[in-house]
Design an enzyme around this catalytic site. Sequence first.
Site, PDB file in Angstrom:
ATOM      1  N   SER A  23       0.596 104.370  -4.301  1.00 51.57           N
ATOM      2  CA  SER A  23      -0.219 103.781  -3.238  1.00 51.57           C
ATOM      3  C   SER A  23      -0.565 104.823  -2.181  1.00 51.57           C
ATOM      4  O   SER A  23      -1.502 104.613  -1.403  1.00 51.57           O
ATOM      5  CB  SER A  23       0.567 102.673  -2.534  1.00 51.57           C
ATOM      6  OG  SER A  23       0.911 101.663  -3.421  1.00 51.57           O
ATOM      7  N   HIS A  25      -5.253 104.142  -9.551  1.00 48.46           N
ATOM      8  CA  HIS A  25      -4.657 103.205  -8.593  1.00 48.46           C
ATOM      9  C   HIS A  25      -5.239 101.809  -8.803  1.00 48.46           C
ATOM     10  O   HIS A  25      -6.378 101.540  -8.424  1.00 48.46           O
ATOM     11  CB  HIS A  25      -4.913 103.713  -7.161  1.00 48.46           C
ATOM     12  CG  HIS A  25      -4.216 102.906  -6.121  1.00 48.46           C
ATOM     13  ND1 HIS A  25      -4.770 102.606  -4.912  1.00 48.46           N
ATOM     14  CD2 HIS A  25      -2.999 102.307  -6.128  1.00 48.46           C
ATOM     15  CE1 HIS A  25      -3.921 101.871  -4.211  1.00 48.46           C
ATOM     16  NE2 HIS A  25      -2.840 101.676  -4.920  1.00 48.46           N
ATOM     17  N   GLU A  72      -9.055 102.719  -8.443  1.00 49.03           N
ATOM     18  CA  GLU A  72      -9.469 103.979  -7.818  1.00 49.03           C
ATOM     19  C   GLU A  72      -9.053 105.108  -8.756  1.00 49.03           C
ATOM     20  O   GLU A  72      -7.894 105.165  -9.185  1.00 49.03           O
ATOM     21  CB  GLU A  72      -8.789 104.147  -6.457  1.00 49.03           C
ATOM     22  CG  GLU A  72      -9.288 103.161  -5.419  1.00 49.03           C
ATOM     23  CD  GLU A  72      -8.542 103.248  -4.083  1.00 49.03           C
ATOM     24  OE1 GLU A  72      -9.184 103.046  -3.043  1.00 49.03           O
ATOM     25  OE2 GLU A  72      -7.318 103.516  -4.080  1.00 49.03           O
ATOM     26  N   ASN A  96      -6.211 101.861   0.634  1.00 48.71           N
ATOM     27  CA  ASN A  96      -4.994 101.795   1.451  1.00 48.71           C
ATOM     28  C   ASN A  96      -5.125 102.505   2.791  1.00 48.71           C
ATOM     29  O   ASN A  96      -4.412 102.187   3.740  1.00 48.71           O
ATOM     30  CB  ASN A  96      -3.791 102.326   0.672  1.00 48.71           C
ATOM     31  CG  ASN A  96      -3.292 101.296  -0.336  1.00 48.71           C
ATOM     32  OD1 ASN A  96      -3.710 100.136  -0.287  1.00 48.71           O
ATOM     33  ND2 ASN A  96      -2.430 101.706  -1.242  1.00 48.71           N
TER      34      ASN A  96
END
Length: 305
Positions: A135, A156, A168, A206
Site C-alpha cells: 500500500s 496494487h 495500479e 493511497n
Amino acid sequence: MAIKKVGVVGCGLMGHGIVQVAAQGGFQVVALEAEQKFLDSGLGRIDKSLAKLAEKAAEKAVKEGKASAEDAKAKAAADAAATRARITGSTNKADLADCDLVIEAIVENLDVKKALFAELGKLCKPSTIFASNTSSFPIGEMGDASGRPQRMVGLHFFNPVQLMKLVEVVRTPKTADDVFADAMAFGKACGKAPVACKDTPGFVVNRLLVPYMVEAMKMLERGDASAEDIDTAMKFGCGYPMGPIELTDYVGLDTTLFIVEGWTKRYPNDPSFQVPALLKKKVDEKKLGRKSGEGFYKWEGDKRV
Ligand code: CAA
Ligand code: NAD
C-alpha cells in the site's frame, strides 16, 4: 503476454482476492501461505466468494433472458468450478520456482517484504516477474532486494479485490518496458482497469485516501462529530459508498497503522502523514476492524453489526 502461471504470497484479506481474480482471468495460480490454517482460511473465502459471484451471474443471465434458471445455475457453477480448479494451495516456497509472475501480499513491513524478495530472487527462474501489492512502500527497494530490479513492478489491487475495478501498475526507473507491458496486460486479463503510476509514496489512490482517513480519525479524536455522523456525511455529502471510519475498519486498523507509521518515519515533516493516537490505541487493544470483529464499529463476518 508471457504470463501463464502466477504465484501469490499471502492468502489473507488481499491475497485471497488476488488469487481468485487471477484464476478467473484464466491463469494457473499457486496460493502460498506461511501456515496451513491460514491457507485453509484464504481458500475458504475464495469458495464463498465464487459461490456468491456464481449466484449473481446466474440471476443476471435469467433476468436478461439468456438462459433458463436451471441452465444458468449449471453454467455459473461450472465456471466457478473451472476457476477453482486453476488454484493450488501451498506452504512450500519451492512451488513458486516456475511461476511467470509472483505477487507478494504479505504484512505491510518493508524489511519482511525485502527478505521475501531476496529469497524469491534466488529461488525463481530468471524470467519470473516480481510484483508487490504494498500500500505504501517503495517498489524500487524491493526490486533491488530481489537482485533483479528490472523485473519488478507494483501491482496494487483494492479491497475487496473481487469487486473493485482498479489496479495500479507501478513502474520504477529500473523496470523494463516489456515487464511493465506484461503487468498491464495481466491486470486487464484479471478484469481490472489498470492505471500506470510512478514509484511515489501511496501511488495515486493511497496518497489521497490515507491522509483523508487520518483526518477523519483526528476529527473523531477531537470529538468534532461521531463516527456514524462522519461516515454519513461523506456517504450522503459526497456519494462515497463507505465513510472514512468504516473504510478504516474495512482496510484493517493494523494495516492502516503500518502505512502511516512507515510514512511518518520516512517523511517526518509531512503534516499529512501523522499517526492518530486513537488508531494506535485501538491497534494496541487488538481492535483491528472487520478482520478481528471490532475496530471503530463491531463486525460479524463481513457485515457491520
Ligand atoms: N466476493 C463476492 N461477492 C462479494 C464480496 C466478495 N469479496 N464482497 C461483497 N460481495 C457481495 C455481497 O455479498 C453483496 O451481495 P448481495 O447483494 O447478494 O447481498 C454485494 O457484493 C454487495 O455488497 P454489500 O451488501 O456488502 O454492500 P455494498 O453494495 O456497499 O458493496 C463494497 C460493498 C463494494 C465494498 C462498497 O461498499 C465499496 O465500494 N466500499 C468502498 C471500498 C473501498 O473504498 N475500497 C478501497 C480500500 S483502500 C485499498 O484497498 C488500498 C489500500 O492499500 C489500503
Ligand atoms: P493480511 O494480514 O490480511 O494478510 C497477510 C497474509 O500474509 C497473512 O495471511 C499471513 O499469514 C501471510 N504471510 C505473512 N508472511 C508470509 C510469508 N512470509 N509467506 C507467506 N505468507 C505470509 O493483510 P492484507 O490486508 O491482505 O495486506 C497484505 C498486503 O496488501 C499489505 O502489503 C497491505 O498493505 C496491502 N494492501 C492492503 C489492503 C487492505 O485494504 N487491507 C489494500 C491494498 C493493499
